[in-house]
Scaffold this motif. Sequence first.
Motif, PDB file in Angstrom:
ATOM      1  N   THR A 177       0.840  -1.191   0.000  1.00 30.02           N
ATOM      2  CA  THR A 177       0.000   0.000   0.000  1.00 30.02           C
ATOM      3  C   THR A 177       0.881   1.249   0.000  1.00 30.02           C
ATOM      4  O   THR A 177       1.894   1.299   0.693  1.00 30.02           O
ATOM      5  N   ILE A 208      -3.242   3.882  -2.280  1.00 34.04           N
ATOM      6  CA  ILE A 208      -3.183   3.034  -3.467  1.00 34.04           C
ATOM      7  C   ILE A 208      -2.656   1.664  -3.058  1.00 34.04           C
ATOM      8  O   ILE A 208      -1.549   1.550  -2.518  1.00 34.04           O
ATOM      9  N   PHE A 228      -1.259  -1.969  -4.272  1.00 34.94           N
ATOM     10  CA  PHE A 228      -0.610  -2.465  -5.480  1.00 34.94           C
ATOM     11  C   PHE A 228      -0.217  -3.931  -5.330  1.00 34.94           C
ATOM     12  O   PHE A 228      -0.019  -4.424  -4.221  1.00 34.94           O
TER      13      PHE A 228
END
Length: 80
Positions: free
Chosen positions: A43, A65, A67
């Motif tokens: 993250t 975000i 990932f």
Amino acid sequence: MSFDLELDISKLQRDDFVVELADKLKIKGTAILDGEDILLKGTIKTKIKSFCSRCLAPVDYPLTIDFEEKYSKSRGKIYI
């Protein structure tokens, strides 16, 4: 293997697109080696500088975000 990074940078830029940061860029996750593949999961958290869409006052907008990236040496390709 776990990783936990904090980067004190003021902006992110790609070509002519620039995002100004209002906080440190915090990246947490894990890296897993599976044969010849490496799996990165984690993250990214920060705050970006923006403007209110109603009154145009400056605001710091929280951004998170998640990932997951897989890198494969055996295939010569990167899977995203």
